[in-house]
Design an enzyme around this catalytic site. Structure first.
Site, PDB file in Angstrom:
ATOM      1  N   GLN A 131     -12.969   3.693  -5.572  1.00 28.82           N
ATOM      2  CA  GLN A 131     -12.517   4.545  -6.675  1.00 28.82           C
ATOM      3  C   GLN A 131     -13.129   5.942  -6.634  1.00 28.82           C
ATOM      4  OE1 GLN A 131     -10.089   4.054  -8.667  1.00 28.82           O
ATOM      5  NE2 GLN A 131      -9.715   1.868  -8.336  1.00 28.82           N
TER       6      GLN A 131
ATOM      7  N   CYS B 131      -6.040  -5.421 -10.817  1.00 33.24           N
ATOM      8  CA  CYS B 131      -6.041  -6.650 -10.031  1.00 33.24           C
ATOM      9  C   CYS B 131      -6.257  -7.873 -10.908  1.00 33.24           C
ATOM     10  CB  CYS B 131      -7.133  -6.589  -8.971  1.00 33.24           C
ATOM     11  SG  CYS B 131      -7.166  -5.022  -8.136  1.00 33.24           S
TER      12      CYS B 131
HETATM   13  N1  PLP Z   1     -12.653  -1.998  -5.012  1.00 33.08           N
HETATM   14  C1  PLP Z   1     -12.294  -1.361  -6.130  1.00 33.08           C
HETATM   15  C2  PLP Z   1     -13.351  -0.702  -6.957  1.00 33.08           C
HETATM   16  C3  PLP Z   1     -10.962  -1.310  -6.526  1.00 33.08           C
HETATM   17  O1  PLP Z   1     -10.623  -0.683  -7.650  1.00 33.08           O
HETATM   18  C4  PLP Z   1      -9.988  -1.962  -5.728  1.00 33.08           C
HETATM   19  C5  PLP Z   1      -8.574  -1.986  -6.134  1.00 33.08           C
HETATM   20  O2  PLP Z   1      -8.208  -1.828  -7.266  1.00 33.08           O
HETATM   21  C6  PLP Z   1     -10.411  -2.588  -4.542  1.00 33.08           C
HETATM   22  C7  PLP Z   1     -11.757  -2.594  -4.223  1.00 33.08           C
HETATM   23  C8  PLP Z   1      -9.446  -3.284  -3.641  1.00 33.08           C
HETATM   24  O3  PLP Z   1      -8.834  -2.376  -2.753  1.00 33.08           O
HETATM   25  P1  PLP Z   1      -7.451  -2.746  -2.053  1.00 33.08           P
HETATM   26  O4  PLP Z   1      -6.394  -2.690  -3.095  1.00 33.08           O
HETATM   27  O5  PLP Z   1      -7.268  -1.704  -0.984  1.00 33.08           O
HETATM   28  O6  PLP Z   1      -7.594  -4.102  -1.465  1.00 33.08           O
END
Ligand code: PLP
Length: 382
Positions: A178, A322
């Protein structure tokens, strides 16, 4: 219906046209396999190595430290498992506000002989120097603290992480998914061992990211096979996505200052109006990403308001994208000691470079009306 407004850039961003432009030839033509020795293969290899340099340049790392992955989730799993397997039965340390793709693999490992210890954030979502002193474990396999939180936008002090890791002789990692593209992220200045990046948060394609790993660190691969990415991430590379990620890194480095000044202005206007309506803004008083506002209104359910605003064309989030299927209140807010009822009201706005002050003003008008409707409905029901 009026034009839809997207205020959810911490979830994902629209691909930049220039990024798409450099990707298209790799999608349309025979691109070759980068491991092949003929000219097609060599061309593909060159494209990947150029992208690796672009990523490295953007975060002040060496190109050999860049390992391409399928995104932030894989990079985080890779460092957690990779470090843990090198140090059996060790303690894995993380903050209590990490993204699930750091916390869940660590929790899974606790069922297989590893231990876990948590660094606790304060009421503003920040890990103080003192919090590190509460970790007594000595055989630490990995310590992972995110640079900026995806929900509150709160930024952690990386010098505390690096000092702690040095003292404990532990491998250190930050999830910078982020922060990257929103603040200046310099891997060389952080004095840590590993860092995670994701392309789709910086106007690049989805399904690609990187683990940045310094040369001193030795981890076990998560995926075995043909030995790509220095044996650490086997599998034929997604060339178009990697090329797009490289270009997105180049563009974000050029535009970061302008974008963050712009989003800070939008954030100020938004937060002033939200507070006039009685909103509580989380992590308000600490260093925070300029594009992120996490807030709640007492006695108003976040998901109800989110749905009402969505019907009016405004896309916002109720916490981590997520985990939006999860009805539990934000684990980040609970870790901060926020009251559960207030946490249920939490909504997140995350601006991007295309948002305008006009959109913010329109949003506030709509929000006022929706709040009034919800309050009237609550009064009738009571
Ligand atoms: N780490 C953080 C802080 C995130 O906000 C996210 C996704 O929202 C991820 C990891 C995961 O990344 P990716 O969507 O590329 O798998």
């Amino acid at each position: 219906m009026t034009e839809k407004v997207y205020f959810d850039h911490n979830a994902t961003t629209a691909i930049d046209k220039k990024v798409l432009g450099v990707m298209m030839p790799y999608l349309e033509m025979q691109q070759g396999n980068p491991t092949s020795q003929h000219s097609f293969g060599r061309h593909a290899r060159t494209a990947i190595e150029e992208a690796r340099e672009q990523v490295a340049l953007a975060i002040h790392a060496h190109p050999t430290e860049v390992i391409f992955t399928s995104g932030g989730t894989e990079a985080n799993n890779m460092i957690v498992h990779g470090a843990a397997i090198k140090n059996a039965q060790s303690t894995l340390v993380r903050s209590n506000i990490e993204h699930p793709c750091v916390s869940r693999p660590m929790e899974a490992l606790t069922h297989q002989g590893w231990h876990q210890d948590l660094l606790k954030v304060n009421h503003e979502g920040v890990i103080s120097k003192e919090a590190y002193k509460n970790i007594n474990a000595n055989n630490i396999g990995l310590v992972s603290v995110m640079l900026a939180n995806n929900e509150t936008g709160a930024i952690q002090d990386m010098s505390n992480l690096s000092n702690f890791a040095k003292e404990k002789k532990a491998l250190s990692h930050t999830d910078a998914v982020q922060a990257f593209g929103k603040i200046d992220v310099r891997f060389d200045d952080m004095h840590i061992d590993a860092m995670t990046l994701s392309s789709h948060k910086i106007y690049g394609p989805q399904g690609v990211g990187a683990l940045i790993l310094n040369k001193r660190s030795d981890i076990e691969p998560l995926i075995y096979g043909g030995g790509q990415e220095k044996n650490l991430r086997s599998g034929t590379e997604n060339i178009a996505a990697i090329v797009g990620f490289g270009k997105a890194c180049e563009l974000i480095s050029e535009s970061m200052k302008i974008t963050s000044t712009h989003t800070r202005e939008l954030q100020k206007t938004l937060e002033m109006s939200l507070k006039e309506l009685g909103a509580v803004i989380f992590a308000e008083n600490v260093a925070r990403l300029s594009n992120t506002t996490f807030f709640a209104f007492k006695d108003i359910e976040g998901s109800t308001l989110l749905t009402a605003l969505d019907k009016k064309g405004f896309a916002i989030a109720s916490g981590s994208a997520c985990s939006s299927v999860n009805k539990e209140p934000s684990h980040v807010l609970l870790a901060m000691g926020i009251d559960e009822d207030l946490a249920r009201g939490a909504l997140r706005i995350s601006f991007g470079n295309q948002n305008t002050i006009h959109e913010v003003n329109n949003f506030m008008e709509t929000l006022k009306q929706e709040l009034q409707t919800l309050k009237q409905l609550t009064a009738i029901a009571a």
